[in-house]
Design a protein around this motif. Structure first.
Motif, PDB file in Angstrom:
ATOM      1  N   ALA A 285     -17.419  43.465  20.353  1.00  0.00           N
ATOM      2  CA  ALA A 285     -18.412  44.341  20.975  1.00  0.00           C
ATOM      3  C   ALA A 285     -18.082  45.809  20.729  1.00  0.00           C
ATOM      4  O   ALA A 285     -18.951  46.606  20.366  1.00  0.00           O
ATOM      5  N   VAL A 286     -16.831  46.173  20.916  1.00  0.00           N
ATOM      6  CA  VAL A 286     -16.422  47.555  20.691  1.00  0.00           C
ATOM      7  C   VAL A 286     -16.587  47.942  19.221  1.00  0.00           C
ATOM      8  O   VAL A 286     -16.936  49.082  18.895  1.00  0.00           O
ATOM      9  N   CYS A 287     -16.365  46.977  18.315  1.00  0.00           N
ATOM     10  CA  CYS A 287     -16.467  47.264  16.882  1.00  0.00           C
ATOM     11  C   CYS A 287     -17.850  47.751  16.474  1.00  0.00           C
ATOM     12  O   CYS A 287     -17.990  48.458  15.470  1.00  0.00           O
ATOM     13  N   LEU A 288     -18.875  47.411  17.226  1.00  0.00           N
ATOM     14  CA  LEU A 288     -20.217  47.874  16.866  1.00  0.00           C
ATOM     15  C   LEU A 288     -20.322  49.398  16.911  1.00  0.00           C
ATOM     16  O   LEU A 288     -21.181  49.990  16.265  1.00  0.00           O
ATOM     17  N   HIS A 289     -19.436  50.047  17.682  1.00  0.00           N
ATOM     18  CA  HIS A 289     -19.438  51.513  17.732  1.00  0.00           C
ATOM     19  C   HIS A 289     -19.057  52.128  16.388  1.00  0.00           C
ATOM     20  O   HIS A 289     -19.279  53.318  16.162  1.00  0.00           O
ATOM     21  N   LEU A 290     -18.468  51.342  15.490  1.00  0.00           N
ATOM     22  CA  LEU A 290     -18.065  51.862  14.188  1.00  0.00           C
ATOM     23  C   LEU A 290     -19.243  52.031  13.240  1.00  0.00           C
ATOM     24  O   LEU A 290     -19.098  52.628  12.166  1.00  0.00           O
ATOM     25  N   PHE A 291     -20.396  51.487  13.618  1.00  0.00           N
ATOM     26  CA  PHE A 291     -21.554  51.508  12.742  1.00  0.00           C
ATOM     27  C   PHE A 291     -22.636  52.435  13.296  1.00  0.00           C
ATOM     28  O   PHE A 291     -22.732  52.638  14.508  1.00  0.00           O
ATOM     29  N   LYS A 292     -23.448  52.968  12.408  1.00  0.00           N
ATOM     30  CA  LYS A 292     -24.505  53.892  12.792  1.00  0.00           C
ATOM     31  C   LYS A 292     -25.430  53.258  13.816  1.00  0.00           C
ATOM     32  O   LYS A 292     -25.899  52.136  13.641  1.00  0.00           O
ATOM     33  N   ASP A 293     -25.675  53.975  14.905  1.00  0.00           N
ATOM     34  CA  ASP A 293     -26.563  53.539  15.989  1.00  0.00           C
ATOM     35  C   ASP A 293     -26.093  52.250  16.658  1.00  0.00           C
ATOM     36  O   ASP A 293     -26.855  51.598  17.361  1.00  0.00           O
TER      37      ASP A 293
END
Length: 278
Positions: free
Chosen positions: A130-138
């Protein structure tokens, strides 16, 4: 321990600021009005006292550095800054409208309640994904993009973890893109709001993960810290200093954390008594 989020959400901005300063002073005797004034470069001895007793208006330029001194978790710090700026800032109509929207979003994140994550096979992996999604745009990524962050032999468990996140309502999938559900756009705070069993499972999983990295930490000495030490101490002094350690860790995380990050960093900290002769 008093939850800073509950103080901010249940009080006016100045009352919350005054309460959080008092809370910090209860564990750190040097955190006086005089100390804060010196750190902010304020020469008047009475200014801060008059501000917090609502006899004088807080200068907007002091909001951010004063809140930063409190070493709050990032979501709580941003909410308090926003509320204070709305109350004392000289804002245009457009600026006030934008800031009100940001404050409402921050309040929603902090009042999401306790999560009951059910039928999760590996909560540590689930929260990491879930936190890893912050690594991607938007905050949006395809399954392939998420796979590429991990070793190939983990792809099956990652697919199961994504399924668990969707099943529990934290993520949604539209076409080929995974993203946060509208209620949980700040997934970092979601972990803080999980129930005690979820939290315990998460901590156990993070320690197991650390064991997988301990063998090669010397070859990555510039970007990792693995340390273990033993000391003797007076229990009362230890308990007092432990509060400073917690504040320092929260402050460090707040300084490092970025919504435009390119790396997920694990903070694992264990400090505890192992033997007592009392």
């Amino acid at each position: 321990m008093v939850d800073p989020a509950s103080v901010i959400l249940s009080s006016s901005s100045l009352v919350a600021l005054r309460s959080l300063i008092a809370l910090r002073r209860s564990v750190d005797s040097k955190f006086s009005y005089s100390y804060i004034s010196r750190r902010l470069g304020i020469k008047s001895r009475s200014y801060l006292s008059e501000v917090l007793s609502e006899k004088k208006k807080l200068n907007p330029k002091h909001i951010a550095p004063m809140v930063d001194l409190l070493s709050l978790p990032l979501p709580e710090a941003e909410l308090l800054k926003g509320r204070l700026m709305l109350d004392v800032g000289d804002l245009s109509e457009a600026e006030a409208t934008r800031l009100k929207s940001e404050v409402r979003d921050a309040e929603k994140k902090l009042t999401s309640g306790t999560l009951q994550l059910s039928d999760v096979r590996d909560i540590n992996l689930v929260m990491l994904l879930a936190v890893c999604l912050h690594l991607f745009k938007d905050g949006k990524a395809t399954k392939r993009q998420i796979f590429d962050l991990f070793k190939r032999d983990r792809h099956l468990e990652i697919e199961k973890g994504l399924h668990d996140l969707i099943k529990n309502g934290l993520l949604v999938k539209e076409a080929e893109l995974y993203s946060y559900s509208p209620d949980y756009t700040n997934i970092l705070h979601v972990y803080m709001a999980t129930n005690k069993k979820n939290e315990l499972d998460y901590l156990k999983g993070s320690i197991r993960e650390a064991l997988e990295h301990v063998g090669d930490f010397q070859s990555h000495a510039q970007e990792t810290v693995f340390y273990s030490g033993l000391i003797t101490a007076e229990k009362a002094k230890y308990l007092q200093e432990l509060q400073h350690v917690k504040q320092s860790l929260r402050s460090a995380q707040s300084r490092i954390e970025s919504s435009a990050g390119d790396t997920v960093i694990r903070f694992n900290v264990q400090i505890y008594p192992v033997a007592t002769n009392a």
